[in-house]
Motif scaffolding. Structure first.
Motif, PDB file in Angstrom:
ATOM      1  N   ALA A   1     131.123 -14.606 -46.898  1.00  3.10           N
ATOM      2  CA  ALA A   1     131.777 -14.465 -45.647  1.00  3.10           C
ATOM      3  C   ALA A   1     130.865 -14.221 -44.405  1.00  3.10           C
ATOM      4  O   ALA A   1     131.062 -13.982 -43.221  1.00  3.10           O
ATOM      5  N   MET A   2     129.460 -14.267 -44.794  1.00  2.00           N
ATOM      6  CA  MET A   2     128.530 -13.836 -43.767  1.00  2.00           C
ATOM      7  C   MET A   2     128.486 -14.834 -42.766  1.00  2.00           C
ATOM      8  O   MET A   2     128.148 -14.277 -41.554  1.00  2.00           O
TER       9      MET A   2
ATOM     10  N   THR B   1     130.103  -6.653 -36.481  1.00  2.00           N
ATOM     11  CA  THR B   1     129.189  -5.481 -36.989  1.00  2.00           C
ATOM     12  C   THR B   1     129.798  -5.261 -38.585  1.00  2.00           C
ATOM     13  O   THR B   1     130.970  -4.989 -38.638  1.00  2.00           O
ATOM     14  N   LEU B   2     129.078  -5.424 -39.346  1.00  2.00           N
ATOM     15  CA  LEU B   2     129.557  -5.244 -40.965  1.00  2.00           C
ATOM     16  C   LEU B   2     128.909  -3.680 -41.252  1.00  2.00           C
ATOM     17  O   LEU B   2     127.773  -3.489 -41.117  1.00  2.00           O
TER      18      LEU B   2
ATOM     19  N   ILE C   1     141.177 -11.418 -47.932  1.00  2.00           N
ATOM     20  CA  ILE C   1     141.328 -10.153 -47.057  1.00  2.00           C
ATOM     21  C   ILE C   1     140.185 -10.200 -45.857  1.00  2.00           C
ATOM     22  O   ILE C   1     140.546  -9.773 -44.698  1.00  2.00           O
ATOM     23  N   ILE C   2     139.071 -10.342 -46.250  1.00  2.00           N
ATOM     24  CA  ILE C   2     137.804 -10.126 -45.416  1.00  2.00           C
ATOM     25  C   ILE C   2     137.880 -11.317 -44.294  1.00  2.00           C
ATOM     26  O   ILE C   2     137.817 -11.002 -43.112  1.00  2.00           O
ATOM     27  N   VAL C   3     138.394 -12.620 -44.555  1.00  2.00           N
ATOM     28  CA  VAL C   3     138.702 -13.704 -43.705  1.00  2.00           C
ATOM     29  C   VAL C   3     139.631 -13.415 -42.637  1.00  2.00           C
ATOM     30  O   VAL C   3     139.223 -13.570 -41.685  1.00  2.00           O
TER      31      VAL C   3
ATOM     32  N   LEU D   1     133.569  -4.563 -39.163  1.00  2.00           N
ATOM     33  CA  LEU D   1     134.219  -4.857 -40.604  1.00  2.00           C
ATOM     34  C   LEU D   1     133.705  -3.848 -41.455  1.00  2.00           C
ATOM     35  O   LEU D   1     132.571  -3.522 -41.577  1.00  2.00           O
ATOM     36  N   HIS D   2     134.698  -2.819 -42.035  1.00  2.00           N
ATOM     37  CA  HIS D   2     134.077  -1.389 -42.808  1.00  2.00           C
ATOM     38  C   HIS D   2     134.552  -1.957 -44.153  1.00  2.00           C
ATOM     39  O   HIS D   2     135.650  -1.978 -44.497  1.00  2.00           O
ATOM     40  N   VAL D   3     133.639  -1.804 -45.002  1.00  2.00           N
ATOM     41  CA  VAL D   3     133.812  -2.013 -46.524  1.00  2.00           C
ATOM     42  C   VAL D   3     133.342  -0.841 -47.413  1.00  2.00           C
ATOM     43  O   VAL D   3     132.031  -0.682 -47.135  1.00  2.00           O
TER      44      VAL D   3
END
Length: 483
Positions: free
Chosen positions: A347-348, A357-358, A382-384, A397-399
């Protein structure tokens, strides 16, 4: 008092001990086993080891007093009824003796057999009653402590007066934390607490009131509450309540409902595919015949349009059928950090194009038994969606992941537009989408993949704030793999 009563007399004056002993022996129809302690330390030792049924304690015991002895005896948990003896009457000493736990207060010069008999009888009866109450309290408290439900007492304004240990287990607060908390602070919704409080005030009782409570970690626990307003022994109003955790049941009901919807949708898709492909085959055959016998080149474009659109319909049907099938999975143990890193790499490009911001906040690494490629698809969907919901330049985006018990929790959180409450219940339904160009299969496929791994997915969202998806994977090699 036909049985032998064990009596300890604590007095540093032997003459006073003998005088008190004579009075006791003069009590008709009574038998006593007398023991004497002439110092504070020996009295404490005998109280610990001899277990007398009643003790008469002189006020003056050298450096310390009989009041000190009575207080220490109660502090270490001994239940021997203690009677304070003094040389002369003093109201302040009397009040202090009662305050520290003495069952009676006697003046030595007024002693006689009748007063001692009455004092002993009342003291032993009171001690028996108190011991019965203590035992009842111990049994009921033990019962409350063993119940899986959270049991609580609270003031009318919501301050907690007592919470059993399961309350700490359920919500993660220590007993000390609860003393600093009020009930409204535990309710996720202030409006929901207002309804709870209003019903309780109006009817004095409330049953099976469903509510989401917040844990010390900010997580939600879905519960039902039974509560009633009662008066304690002094007429003070209190709220008594039982909290039953239904989080697992609610999640199971939701998962079952979604599974049934997926199954129903799959049956509908297969039926439609069969019904559509039959006439579609005839349309294709007819178009082929037209192309074979057609000599006018200007007209050939029309059968070709028919063929292209027929093929498009056939491809769409194939896609729908594939999305509704439970694909085979090949399970193996993989590091959750490895899975997340590889998925984020896919997804980068999207992250960089929107200058989002990741934030990676990885906890303890762990191994989960999964089909890695399929799980990556589920997480990537989900990320997309999270990336598409956020504004360029300001999106975060907080993982993160953490391990608790037999599960590994992966949370993907964004600060995007959020999902309206009315859409949350339909989020994983096939063909439900809020996108203009979407067909609503991404999250449905994610749910299907997650469920095929015996994992669970939860979502929380607030419009204008963002959305958080949490997937809970059973850890590899644990019993949770079979839940």
């Amino acid at each position: 008092m036909n049985n032998v009563t064990r009596v300890l007399i604590v007095d540093d004056d032997e003459d006073d001990y003998l005088l008190t002993s004579d009075y006791l022996r003069d009590i008709p129809g009574s038998q006593f086993a007398l023991e004497w302690a002439n110092s504070y330390s020996s009295a404490l030792e005998k109280l610990k080891n001899s277990n007398p049924q009643i003790a008469f304690v002189d006020f003056f015991l050298g450096a310390k007093t009989g009041l000190d002895l009575i207080e220490e005896v109660h502090a270490i948990g001994l239940s021997t009824p203690m009677v304070l003896l003094t040389g002369r009457g003093d109201r302040k000493v009397d009040e202090e003796a009662t305050k520290r736990g003495a069952v009676d207060y006697l003046v030595k010069r007024d002693l006689n057999a009748e007063k001692l008999e009455r004092c002993i009888r009342y003291a032993l009866e009171r001690a028996a009653t108190l011991n019965t109450l203590r035992e009842s309290e111990r049994r009921y408290r033990s019962l409350f402590n063993q119940l899986r439900e959270m049991i609580f007492l609270a003031s009318p304004s919501g301050e907690f007066l007592y919470v059993n240990p399961n309350g700490s287990e359920l919500l993660g607060y220590t007993p000390e934390d609860f003393t600093q908390k009020r009930m409204p602070e535990l309710f996720e919704s202030t409006e929901r607490y207002a309804i709870f409080s209003s019903i309780l005030d109006q009817f004095g009782e409330i049953e099976d009131f469903e509510v989401a409570l917040l844990t010390s970690q900010g997580e939600k626990r879905y519960c039902t509450i039974y509560a009633s307003v009662q008066n304690d022994g002094f007429g003070v109003r209190q709220i008594q309540g039982i909290v039953h955790d239904i989080t697992a049941r609610k999640k199971a009901e939701r998962d079952t409902l979604l599974t049934e919807k997926l199954a129903a949708t799959a049956r509908l898709v297969r039926t439609l595919a069969h019904e559509v492909r039959n006439p579609l085959t005839n349309i294709n055959l007819s178009a082929d015949e037209l192309l074979t016998g057609m000599e006018d080149d200007t007209l050939m474009m029309y059968p070709q349009i028919i063929k292209r659109n027929s093929q498009r319909i056939n491809d769409l049907i194939s896609e729908l059928l594939n999305s509704s099938r439970q694909a085979e999975i090949n399970l193996a143990d993989f590091s959750i950090h490895q899975i997340l890193d590889e998925t984020l790499a896919l997804a980068m490009d999207r992250v960089q194009l929107k200058n989002i911001t990741l934030q990676k906040d990885y906890g303890e690494d762990c191994f989960v038994k999964v089909d890695k490629e399929k799980i990556k698809i589920a997480i990537l969907n989900i990320i997309v969606n999270a990336i598409e919901a956020m504004e360029p330049e300001v999106g975060i985006l907080h993982v993160q992941n953490h391990v608790a018990g037999d599960f590994c929790y992966v949370t993907i959180e964004d600060n995007g537009s959020g999902i309206p409450a009315e859409n949350l219940g339909r989020l994983f339904e096939p063909y439900f989408t809020s996108k203009n160009n979407g067909i609503g299969l991404g999250l449905a496929a994610t749910l299907s993949i997650v469920q095929s791994h015996k994992a669970r997915i939860d979502v929380e969202s607030e419009v204008g704030v963002g959305t958080a998806f949490t997937i809970s994977f059973p850890l590899a090699g644990t019993e949770a793999e079979d839940f």
